[in-house]
Scaffold this motif. Structure first.
Motif, mmCIF file in Angstrom:
data_model
loop_
_atom_site.group_PDB
_atom_site.id
_atom_site.type_symbol
_atom_site.label_atom_id
_atom_site.label_comp_id
_atom_site.label_asym_id
_atom_site.label_seq_id
_atom_site.Cartn_x
_atom_site.Cartn_y
_atom_site.Cartn_z
ATOM 1 N N LYS A 1 0.811 -1.225 0.000
ATOM 2 C CA LYS A 1 0.000 0.000 0.000
ATOM 3 C C LYS A 1 0.842 1.272 0.000
ATOM 4 C CE LYS A 1 -0.816 -0.528 5.008
ATOM 5 N NZ LYS A 1 -0.179 -1.838 5.132
ATOM 6 N N GLU A 2 2.010 1.235 0.640
ATOM 7 C CA GLU A 2 2.874 2.423 0.655
ATOM 8 C C GLU A 2 3.416 2.713 -0.741
ATOM 9 O OE1 GLU A 2 5.746 2.553 3.833
ATOM 10 O OE2 GLU A 2 4.512 1.260 5.088
ATOM 11 N N LYS A 3 3.820 1.671 -1.432
ATOM 12 C CA LYS A 3 4.320 1.806 -2.803
ATOM 13 C C LYS A 3 3.196 2.292 -3.722
ATOM 14 C CE LYS A 3 6.744 -0.904 -6.357
ATOM 15 N NZ LYS A 3 7.268 -2.253 -6.703
ATOM 16 N N ALA A 4 1.991 1.765 -3.511
ATOM 17 C CA ALA A 4 0.833 2.170 -4.315
ATOM 18 C C ALA A 4 0.505 3.640 -4.086
ATOM 19 C CB ALA A 4 -0.371 1.292 -3.964
ATOM 20 N N ALA A 5 0.589 4.087 -2.830
ATOM 21 C CA ALA A 5 0.290 5.488 -2.506
ATOM 22 C C ALA A 5 1.231 6.433 -3.238
ATOM 23 C CB ALA A 5 0.382 5.708 -0.998
ATOM 24 N N GLU A 6 2.506 6.074 -3.303
ATOM 25 C CA GLU A 6 3.482 6.904 -4.026
ATOM 26 C C GLU A 6 3.174 6.928 -5.518
ATOM 27 O OE1 GLU A 6 5.791 8.842 -2.891
ATOM 28 O OE2 GLU A 6 5.712 8.273 -0.777
ATOM 29 N N ALA A 7 2.819 5.765 -6.071
ATOM 30 C CA ALA A 7 2.576 5.662 -7.509
ATOM 31 C C ALA A 7 1.301 6.385 -7.938
ATOM 32 C CB ALA A 7 2.496 4.188 -7.908
#
Length: 317
Positions: free
Chosen positions: A240-246
């Motif tokens: 989810k953290e990676k998705a939030a950045e993307a």
């Protein structure tokens, strides 16, 4: 006061400061120097943490349980002048969608927004801020009433998305949201949108078309939540953290892409750290936006709104 995981260093320093102050009060020990030292460290820590928040941390801030919700803003800004209106005149009254007449300063507005609820019982009553078709149809009915009487519209967005249940789909959830978007583009009165928390998917877009779109500093606005994006792409919520950045969902990202008009600064630590200051700032920005729009003719207002949304996005052939 609840602390998020990344705020734990702040919690430790605040507890140290409280203990030192208590020792000074209960004994003859001079703790002035110690308290000043801790206060200095606390200010530096707050500055370093809140200045460098990641996209996922901003999402967490927008969901903070102490963060003010739509009714908090309405009660603070409109006070006793707010008169809630109910029902879509077709099916029922959706408790997740609040709407009614209220005064901000000396100006009357039609104020509409999604309400999450402040405890478990109220969250269930408000369906966690997830509106059903009758909620969007109620919002549209109120907007049309505002248009009839020449009143500007303010919408407050804080929703994890539109209600995805089977019964909502059976009653035309997609059509209700699409109809609102269509009607809002050509509404003949000023529309001011304020994203005060989560701005997720069509749930936000259903009341999110405006002449001025304001976004609080620690909020997010996206077609999908980071968790759902992660579960689709990686079959797990762990990313989810990676998705939030993307997803580029922060206020800074939205302003850079021209999808919102202004970022509203929050007190250090978030809107919940100083509610009164947040309410005052939001009220000031709403009135400022209205001053910029009030002298435009209905025809020019709609034309500028349509041009604004026509220019969004980039196409490469």
């Amino acid at each position: 006061m609840e602390y998020l995981e990344f705020e734990l260093p702040i919690k430790e320093l605040e507890e140290q400061l409280e203990k030192a102050s208590k020792i000074g009060e209960e004994s003859d020990v001079d703790v002035t120097a110690t308290c000043k030292q801790i206060e200095t460290k606390l200010k530096e820590t707050k500055r370093d943490i809140y200045k460098n928040l990641t996209a996922w941390q901003r999402v967490q801030m927008s969901r903070h349980p102490d963060r003010p919700y739509t009714l908090d803003y309405i009660n603070a800004i409109c006070g006793d002048s707010f008169l809630e209106l109910h029902g879509d005149r077709s099916f029922g009254d959706d408790k997740a969608m609040i709407g009614g007449l209220g005064k901000i300063g000396d100006q009357s507005f039609m104020v509409i927004g999604t309400q999450k609820g402040v405890n478990t019982k109220m969250r269930q009553y408000r369906n966690f801020g997830m509106a059903s078709p009758e909620g969007y149809r109620k919002a549209l009915r109120l907007m049309k009433s505002a248009e009839k009487f020449g009143l500007p519209v303010v919408t407050l967005i804080d929703t994890p998305g539109a209600f995805p249940g089977l019964e909502a789909e059976e009653r035309g959830q997609g059509e209700a949201i699409a109809r609102n978007i269509f009607e809002m583009t050509k509404l003949m009165v000023p529309i001011i949108v304020v994203i005060i928390g989560e701005g997720a998917s069509g749930g936000a877009l259903g009341i999110g078309v405006g002449d001025r779109v304001l976004m609080l500093e620690n909020t997010w606005y996206s077609v999908i939540s980071p968790e759902s994006c992660s579960s689709i792409l990686w079959r797990s919520w762990e990313h989810k953290e990676k998705a939030a950045e993307a997803l580029k969902l922060t206020a800074k990202d939205m302003k850079k892409m021209g999808l919102v008009d202004m970022i509203v600064k929050e007190p250090v630590g978030g809107a919940h750290r100083d509610r009164e200051k947040t309410f005052s700032t939001v009220q000031k920005e709403i009135l400022k936006s209205f001053e910029e729009l009030k002298n435009l003719s209905p025809t020019k207002l709609v034309k500028e709104r349509m041009n604004k949304y026509d220019q969004m996005g980039v196409f490469k052939g």
